[in-house]
Design a protein around this motif. Sequence first.
Motif, PDB file in Angstrom:
ATOM      1  N   LEU A 107       0.932  -1.087  -0.035  1.00 32.87           N
ATOM      2  CA  LEU A 107       0.027   0.023   0.014  1.00 32.87           C
ATOM      3  C   LEU A 107       0.880   1.100  -0.030  1.00 32.87           C
ATOM      4  CD1 LEU A 107      -2.575   1.341   0.212  1.00 32.87           C
ATOM      5  CD2 LEU A 107      -2.671   1.389   2.760  1.00 32.87           C
ATOM      6  N   VAL A 108       0.696   2.016  -0.829  1.00 36.92           N
ATOM      7  CA  VAL A 108       1.673   3.493  -1.025  1.00 36.92           C
ATOM      8  C   VAL A 108       0.678   4.524  -0.857  1.00 36.92           C
ATOM      9  CG1 VAL A 108       3.205   4.711  -2.510  1.00 36.92           C
ATOM     10  CG2 VAL A 108       3.082   2.045  -2.845  1.00 36.92           C
ATOM     11  N   ASP A 109       1.159   5.180   0.161  1.00 36.10           N
ATOM     12  CA  ASP A 109       0.488   6.700   0.085  1.00 36.10           C
ATOM     13  C   ASP A 109       1.053   7.623  -0.241  1.00 36.10           C
ATOM     14  OD1 ASP A 109      -0.625   9.101   1.532  1.00 36.10           O
ATOM     15  OD2 ASP A 109       0.400   8.429   3.624  1.00 36.10           O
ATOM     16  N   PHE A 110       0.521   8.384  -1.430  1.00 41.17           N
ATOM     17  CA  PHE A 110       1.217   9.438  -2.091  1.00 41.17           C
ATOM     18  C   PHE A 110       0.670  10.550  -1.239  1.00 41.17           C
ATOM     19  CE2 PHE A 110       1.167   6.183  -5.245  1.00 41.17           C
ATOM     20  CZ  PHE A 110       2.372   6.522  -6.096  1.00 41.17           C
ATOM     21  N   TYR A 111       1.491  11.630  -0.653  1.00 44.23           N
ATOM     22  CA  TYR A 111       1.268  12.511   0.278  1.00 44.23           C
ATOM     23  C   TYR A 111       2.122  13.802  -0.212  1.00 44.23           C
ATOM     24  CZ  TYR A 111       5.477  12.176   2.858  1.00 44.23           C
ATOM     25  OH  TYR A 111       6.845  12.436   3.450  1.00 44.23           O
ATOM     26  N   ALA A 112       2.172  15.011   0.552  1.00 41.40           N
ATOM     27  CA  ALA A 112       2.908  15.975   0.766  1.00 41.40           C
ATOM     28  C   ALA A 112       2.746  16.508   1.909  1.00 41.40           C
ATOM     29  CB  ALA A 112       2.417  17.099  -0.432  1.00 41.40           C
ATOM     30  N   ASP A 113       4.104  17.028   2.292  1.00 43.16           N
ATOM     31  CA  ASP A 113       3.982  17.726   3.775  1.00 43.16           C
ATOM     32  C   ASP A 113       2.768  18.976   3.924  1.00 43.16           C
ATOM     33  OD1 ASP A 113       6.218  15.981   4.486  1.00 43.16           O
ATOM     34  OD2 ASP A 113       7.679  17.318   3.845  1.00 43.16           O
ATOM     35  N   TRP A 114       2.646  19.686   2.979  1.00 43.32           N
ATOM     36  CA  TRP A 114       1.689  20.758   3.067  1.00 43.32           C
ATOM     37  C   TRP A 114       0.256  20.432   3.262  1.00 43.32           C
ATOM     38  CZ3 TRP A 114      -1.013  20.591  -1.296  1.00 43.32           C
ATOM     39  CH2 TRP A 114      -0.428  19.956  -2.423  1.00 43.32           C
ATOM     40  N   CYS A 115      -0.007  19.365   2.969  1.00 47.07           N
ATOM     41  CA  CYS A 115      -1.297  18.667   2.516  1.00 47.07           C
ATOM     42  C   CYS A 115      -2.148  18.550   4.028  1.00 47.07           C
ATOM     43  CB  CYS A 115      -1.436  17.498   1.724  1.00 47.07           C
ATOM     44  SG  CYS A 115      -2.912  16.357   1.471  1.00 47.07           S
ATOM     45  N   GLY A 116      -3.058  19.142   4.310  1.00 47.17           N
ATOM     46  CA  GLY A 116      -4.103  18.940   5.454  1.00 47.17           C
ATOM     47  C   GLY A 116      -4.535  17.595   5.664  1.00 47.17           C
ATOM     48  N   PRO A 117      -5.290  16.899   4.316  1.00 49.40           N
ATOM     49  CA  PRO A 117      -6.049  15.668   4.425  1.00 49.40           C
ATOM     50  C   PRO A 117      -4.887  14.680   4.697  1.00 49.40           C
ATOM     51  CG  PRO A 117      -7.006  16.975   3.003  1.00 49.40           C
ATOM     52  CD  PRO A 117      -5.733  17.881   3.494  1.00 49.40           C
ATOM     53  N   CYS A 118      -3.702  14.837   4.034  1.00 52.43           N
ATOM     54  CA  CYS A 118      -2.700  13.908   4.265  1.00 52.43           C
ATOM     55  C   CYS A 118      -2.065  13.637   5.680  1.00 52.43           C
ATOM     56  CB  CYS A 118      -1.432  14.325   3.418  1.00 52.43           C
ATOM     57  SG  CYS A 118      -1.754  14.510   1.820  1.00 52.43           S
ATOM     58  N   LYS A 119      -2.151  14.688   6.323  1.00 56.15           N
ATOM     59  CA  LYS A 119      -1.828  14.992   7.746  1.00 56.15           C
ATOM     60  C   LYS A 119      -2.697  14.007   8.595  1.00 56.15           C
ATOM     61  CE  LYS A 119       1.026  19.083   7.289  1.00 56.15           C
ATOM     62  NZ  LYS A 119       1.148  20.686   8.117  1.00 56.15           N
ATOM     63  N   MET A 120      -4.093  14.272   8.259  1.00 55.13           N
ATOM     64  CA  MET A 120      -5.104  13.687   9.014  1.00 55.13           C
ATOM     65  C   MET A 120      -5.124  11.848   8.566  1.00 55.13           C
ATOM     66  SD  MET A 120      -8.457  15.828   8.108  1.00 55.13           S
ATOM     67  CE  MET A 120      -9.284  14.278   7.591  1.00 55.13           C
ATOM     68  N   MET A 121      -4.553  11.515   7.646  1.00 54.18           N
ATOM     69  CA  MET A 121      -4.448  10.147   7.245  1.00 54.18           C
ATOM     70  C   MET A 121      -3.199   9.526   7.812  1.00 54.18           C
ATOM     71  SD  MET A 121      -7.238   9.334   5.646  1.00 54.18           S
ATOM     72  CE  MET A 121      -6.618   7.777   5.410  1.00 54.18           C
ATOM     73  N   SER A 122      -2.328  10.353   8.105  1.00 50.71           N
ATOM     74  CA  SER A 122      -0.990   9.682   8.463  1.00 50.71           C
ATOM     75  C   SER A 122      -0.988   8.834   9.863  1.00 50.71           C
ATOM     76  CB  SER A 122      -0.032  11.157   8.835  1.00 50.71           C
ATOM     77  OG  SER A 122       1.202  10.276   9.307  1.00 50.71           O
ATOM     78  N   PRO A 123      -1.935   9.052  10.755  1.00 51.46           N
ATOM     79  CA  PRO A 123      -1.612   8.008  12.066  1.00 51.46           C
ATOM     80  C   PRO A 123      -2.764   6.699  11.391  1.00 51.46           C
ATOM     81  CG  PRO A 123      -2.842  10.285  12.532  1.00 51.46           C
ATOM     82  CD  PRO A 123      -2.465  10.435  11.202  1.00 51.46           C
ATOM     83  N   ILE A 124      -3.600   7.112  10.575  1.00 54.20           N
ATOM     84  CA  ILE A 124      -4.119   5.568  10.148  1.00 54.20           C
ATOM     85  C   ILE A 124      -3.206   4.837   9.283  1.00 54.20           C
ATOM     86  CG2 ILE A 124      -6.133   4.628   8.426  1.00 54.20           C
ATOM     87  CD1 ILE A 124      -7.731   7.378   9.517  1.00 54.20           C
ATOM     88  N   VAL A 125      -2.468   5.312   8.180  1.00 50.22           N
ATOM     89  CA  VAL A 125      -1.462   4.759   7.770  1.00 50.22           C
ATOM     90  C   VAL A 125      -0.515   3.971   8.635  1.00 50.22           C
ATOM     91  CG1 VAL A 125       0.381   5.016   5.971  1.00 50.22           C
ATOM     92  CG2 VAL A 125      -1.788   6.231   5.671  1.00 50.22           C
ATOM     93  N   ASP A 126      -0.098   4.747   9.633  1.00 50.62           N
ATOM     94  CA  ASP A 126       0.777   4.330  10.718  1.00 50.62           C
ATOM     95  C   ASP A 126       0.271   2.896  11.482  1.00 50.62           C
ATOM     96  OD1 ASP A 126       2.783   5.991  10.080  1.00 50.62           O
ATOM     97  OD2 ASP A 126       2.273   7.412  11.981  1.00 50.62           O
ATOM     98  N   GLU A 127      -1.241   3.060  11.940  1.00 52.67           N
ATOM     99  CA  GLU A 127      -1.950   1.933  12.412  1.00 52.67           C
ATOM    100  C   GLU A 127      -2.015   0.961  11.514  1.00 52.67           C
ATOM    101  OE1 GLU A 127      -5.842   2.874  13.912  1.00 52.67           O
ATOM    102  OE2 GLU A 127      -5.241   4.757  14.700  1.00 52.67           O
TER     103      GLU A 127
END
Length: 102
Positions: free
Chosen positions: A23-43
């Motif tokens: 599973l690959v998470d394409f993100y950017a540091d400045w992206c608010g929704p990406c930051k919201m998803m980060s804990p879920i991806v870690d889990e």
Amino acid sequence: MSVVKLTVENFEQEVLQAEKLVLVDFYADWCGPCKMMSPIVDEIAEEESEIKVCNINIDQAMEIAQKYRVMSIPTFIAFKNGEEAGRQIGAVSKGELLSLIK
């Protein structure tokens, strides 16, 4: 297992040549929704040992984002045997993200 940080240099080895589902998470540091998803991806990375969970910063790997036609972030792409097996765009619940990879 922790989330594997992808780069242009290790993408092929870590994703396309992987033995298991990735599973690959394409993100950017400045992206608010990406930051919201980060804990879920870690889990998911910690809980799902049969899945390799990775992320890649599109600002540092634009050519990979373009190759896989990532137009919005976050975008989650499941890879199986080096091929795209599923895609989810946007911030979603953990259950929705797991349904992509199950």
